[in-house]
Design an enzyme around this catalytic site. Sequence first.
Site, mmCIF file in Angstrom:
data_model
loop_
_atom_site.group_PDB
_atom_site.id
_atom_site.type_symbol
_atom_site.label_atom_id
_atom_site.label_comp_id
_atom_site.label_asym_id
_atom_site.label_seq_id
_atom_site.Cartn_x
_atom_site.Cartn_y
_atom_site.Cartn_z
ATOM 1 N N GLU A 197 0.826 -1.215 0.000
ATOM 2 C CA GLU A 197 0.000 0.000 0.000
ATOM 3 C C GLU A 197 0.858 1.261 0.000
ATOM 4 O O GLU A 197 0.571 2.206 -0.722
ATOM 5 C CB GLU A 197 -0.944 0.024 1.209
ATOM 6 C CG GLU A 197 -2.121 -0.938 1.113
ATOM 7 C CD GLU A 197 -3.187 -0.534 0.101
ATOM 8 O OE1 GLU A 197 -3.072 0.536 -0.530
ATOM 9 O OE2 GLU A 197 -4.144 -1.308 -0.073
ATOM 10 N N ASP A 252 -6.347 8.373 -0.478
ATOM 11 C CA ASP A 252 -5.866 7.360 0.464
ATOM 12 C C ASP A 252 -4.680 7.945 1.227
ATOM 13 O O ASP A 252 -3.820 8.592 0.632
ATOM 14 C CB ASP A 252 -5.411 6.099 -0.276
ATOM 15 C CG ASP A 252 -6.541 5.448 -1.055
ATOM 16 O OD1 ASP A 252 -7.696 5.544 -0.612
ATOM 17 O OD2 ASP A 252 -6.265 4.845 -2.105
#
EC number: 3.2.1.17
Length: 130
Positions: free
Chosen positions: A35, A53
């Site tokens: 991620e 994000d």
Amino acid sequence: KVWERCALARKLKELGMDGYRGVSLANWMCLTKWESDYNTDATNYNPSSESTDYGIFQINSRYWCNNGKTPHAVNGCGINCNVLLEDDITKAVQCAKRVVRDPQGVRAWVAWKNHCEGHDVEQYVEGCDL
């Protein structure tokens, strides 16, 4: 802050992530590797949802935090998104725990599904003396 792999593994373990909701520490480490590359400063804008994000777990502003600009935001973690960019990952971990308590669980993270699910993830904690 870009975390050194084993330092992050130790911190996540200390914060109760090993086995949280059935997700092993190695899986959390795999997730954070793919991620954010262990980077608390990581952000990624998603044009389709106009959301962003944030942080080491890449937690999304549509559902989990408030950045003041994402349409129809829910703020499930009840935090400002900038908190997720702090060097101290305590609040990010609390929010990740909230995310994984949802029915999707760890599958909420696309990178986990793409890179970790069904893979041997032990390499992410190997040699860390946990």
